[in-house]
Design an enzyme around this catalytic site. Structure first.
Site, short mmCIF file in Angstrom:
data_model
loop_
_atom_site.label_atom_id
_atom_site.label_comp_id
_atom_site.label_asym_id
_atom_site.label_seq_id
_atom_site.Cartn_x
_atom_site.Cartn_y
_atom_site.Cartn_z
N SER B 41 67.81 146.72 85.40
CA SER B 41 66.38 146.83 85.06
C SER B 41 65.49 146.25 86.15
CB SER B 41 66.11 146.13 83.74
OG SER B 41 66.45 144.76 83.84
N CYS B 42 66.05 145.45 87.05
CA CYS B 42 65.25 144.84 88.12
C CYS B 42 64.75 145.90 89.10
CB CYS B 42 66.08 143.82 88.89
SG CYS B 42 66.41 142.30 87.99
#
Lengths: 211, 185
Positions: B41-42
């Site tokens: 998700s980064c």
């Protein structure tokens, strides 16, 4: 890296917490043993208070292809925790073969390793059992009401699987308590990690409950 | 931050700087390759000035410092999109870059727990608290727009983790996935 709140658990709390947690982990691993029909031994249990941002550094090689069985506890006034069983693809297959011994193979994308739908389902159930026993211990022994949500079984790089968890922990506070457990069996050379990551709310509740 | 030559099936470039969660790295050294490994998700926000030959990478974890947390200490400079971008600009300008020439590229923001990588899971959308990749993409793009920038390349969303390599002095970016895909921008 002391970014915000709650990296200040009292040092004397850690050993107490450690033995409390160990009982929960042993119950969870014992439940897994019953499920696979042979003894799964707890090889090591490390408990550490780690800033969420440092979790990946502390845990593992982030690029390793990994099968993760992930369970998030439902959000409650007791906070929440993330539970994760991590296996190399080969170890995931070994565990799956122990759970459903006579299954034929299927293919994981981009990898020679193979898991069938039924084996994946069995891994999911293993995640369910392990997390339920662990959370049940927290409830019975410390009054923390956290219930497991349905498990995800996911295949990707370890870092990619874990960084959503890390981001979520960062939302609730910078501190997270990590249990890193290695387990093994006799015949199948199974090795895996059982990670439990508490958010800062759950940490405070745990500290209150067992001090 | 560490120099590393990590490998996972495919060779990594030499002189590699691994930019970890929440870190920000700016350089004008042409021999360096910046990398963010295993993004889920980064977001890796990459910036480059083609004239000054300066660039950098921020490894963003969340769109903004959560309101529930008060920051009374040092904030990792690349962790929050709304803080990372201004800090990135300041550090780039310190090395001679000019904001008129900035080029931004972004990678990441996957929902690893909701798609192709999932072998099994509950039906329906993932719980909103785990839908962090989408929020991160929105946060980074909003931060760029508010500062008057637009990304020239983006490899974001989807369900697979990504590793990104960025060459800060020429602005080239390479994205790899576990499934052997490789894309250059």
């Amino acid at each position: 890296m002391a970014e915000s709140q709650n990296l200040a658990l009292k040092p004397e709390f850690i050993p107490k917490l450690s033995s409390f947690i160990r009982v929960g982990v042993e119950k969870a691993i014992d439940a897994l043993s019953k499920m696979v029909g042979q003894e799964v031994r707890l090889m090591a249990l490390e408990i550490e208070l780690v800033p969420a941002s440092d979790l990946l550094v502390w845990l593992t090689d982030e690029q390793t292809p990994t099968v993760g069985v992930y369970v998030l506890s439902s959000n409650s006034p007791s906070g929440s925790c993330h539970l994760m069983l991590l296996f190399t693809t080969q170890d995931a297959i070994s565990l799956a073969q122990m759970l459903v011994p006579f299954e034929a193979a299927a293919t994981l994308p981009g990898n020679d390793a193979q898991l069938t739908e039924l084996q994946v389902s069995a891994l999911s159930e293993a995640g369910n059992v392990v997390s339920s026993y662990f959370l049940s211990h927290l409830e019975k022994a410390a009054g923390l009401e956290m219930y497991p949500m349905p498990p995800y079984v996911v295949y990707d790089m370890t870092g990619a699987i874990l960084d959503t968890v890390i981001a979520d922990l960062s939302t609730y506070g910078e501190a997270s308590l990590v249990l890193d457990t290695a387990m093994t069996t006799e015949g199948h050379q199974l090795r895996g990690q059982f990670l439990v990551m508490f958010d800062s709310i759950a940490l405070e509740k745990l500290e209150e409950a067992i001090k | 931050m560490s120099t590393a030559n990590q490998e996972s099936g495919q060779a990594s470039p030499p002189n590699l700087i691994s930019v970890g969660l929440g870190e920000l790295y700016i350089t004008n050294k042409p021999e360096l390759t910046l990398a963010a490994f295993a993004l889920g998700s980064c977001i890796a926000l990459c910036a480059h000035d083609p004239v000054a030959k300066v660039g950098g990478l921020a490894h963003i974890v969340l769109p903004a410092l959560p309101l529930s947390l008060k920051s009374n200490g040092e904030i990792p400079p690349g962790k929050y999109a709304d803080k990372a971008l201004p800090e990135m600009i300041v550090r780039l300008e310190r090395l001679g870059a000019s904001r008129e020439r900035f080029i931004f590229k972004l990678v990441g923001g996957a929902a690893v727990l909701s798609g192709a990588g999932i072998l099994s899971g509950p039906s329906g959308p993932i719980p909103s608290r785990l839908d962090i990749g989408r929020r991160n993409v929105q946060g980074v793009i909003n931060a760029l727009f508010q500062a008057g920038f637009f990304p020239v390349a983006a490899d974001f969303g989807g369900q697979a983790g990504r590793t990104v390599f960025f060459w800060p002095t020429n602005g080239k970016m390479r994205v790899r996935t576990l499934r052997g895909e490789e894309r250059d921008y």
